[in-house]
Design an enzyme around this catalytic site. Structure first.
Site, PDB file in Angstrom:
ATOM      1  N   TYR A 138     -78.183-110.348 -56.302  1.00 10.12           N
ATOM      2  CA  TYR A 138     -78.233-109.532 -57.453  1.00 10.12           C
ATOM      3  C   TYR A 138     -77.818-108.286 -57.355  1.00 10.12           C
ATOM      4  CZ  TYR A 138     -81.431-113.579 -58.339  1.00 10.12           C
ATOM      5  OH  TYR A 138     -82.102-114.732 -58.391  1.00 10.12           O
ATOM      6  N   HIS A 139     -76.997-107.886 -56.152  1.00  9.36           N
ATOM      7  CA  HIS A 139     -76.326-106.813 -55.981  1.00  9.36           C
ATOM      8  C   HIS A 139     -74.930-106.692 -55.441  1.00  9.36           C
ATOM      9  CE1 HIS A 139     -80.780-105.205 -55.945  1.00  9.36           C
ATOM     10  NE2 HIS A 139     -80.922-106.451 -55.200  1.00  9.36           N
TER      11      HIS A 139
END
Length: 206
Positions: A138-139
């Site tokens: 998610y980064h």
């Protein structure tokens, strides 16, 4: 937990936990991530997640059209480089060893989902499992990296987009290399620096 995985796909030893540039970020959670493996609503779950923070494989983007609102094509190229595969394999083998330890294996009676915790896994088995179960983190970052144009860069050292005027990029996409950890703090640092650069340009014009 952060540590360096073993490039040969073996369980990491103590020396790997002291490496100054870890390539694995390891989570333990009571939430299910990734592909669903258990029935919805079941709350007795422990998820061990291995994140490959510093992959050698590199993906790329392609524009579909000149319309900026059309999403680009994204080629992730997961595990294009063999060392990525073996580093992830090393981390998953460590996960299995953790699950075998008490009280997880005794008091809690933890069982692996997908394959039995006691099943012998060859490297070929691990490869199939990894390729099937991997998903994006998610980064995301690095799609508009700061570097010279000759090196594939999109912005200069003042965060200005090459070939444009009055356009800067101020987010995690400008990182030329992936940080070995979460992106919140380094992105805040980029924003702090950008505010100084914008102020400098304004004062110089004045």
């Amino acid at each position: 937990m952060f540590y360096k995985s073993d490039i040969n796909g073996k369980v990491p030893s103590q020396k790997h936990f002291l490496d100054e540039r870890p390539n694995i970020q390891f989570y333990a959670s009571t939430t299910q991530f990734g592909p669903a493996l258990i029935e919805p609503g079941k709350n007795e779950i422990l998820t061990l997640i291995s994140v490959l923070n510093l992959p050698s494989s590199v993906g790329h983007l392609e524009l579909r059209s000149s319309n900026p609102f059309i999403h680009p094509k994204i080629f992730l190229n997961f595990y294009e480089k063999p060392d990525d595969l073996y580093n992830m394999m090393s981390s998953l083998k460590l996960s299995r060893e953790i699950l075998k330890q008490p009280p997880l294996s005794t008091v809690w009676g933890v069982k692996e989902v997908g394959f039995g915790i006691d099943k012998e896994m060859s490297d070929e088995d691990w490869e199939q499992y990894i390729r099937k179960m991997s998903f994006t983190s998610y980064h995301p970052c690095g799609t508009v990296k700061m570097a010279p144009e000759s090196q594939g860069g999109c912005i200069n050292h003042r965060l200005q987009v090459y070939g444009t005027k009055n356009l800067r990029v101020v987010d995690a996409s400008i990182f030329p290399t992936i940080p070995a950890g979460n992106l919140n703090a380094p992105t805040a640092m980029v924003a702090w620096k950008a505010s100084r650069l914008i102020k400098e340009d304004y004062e110089n014009k004045a």
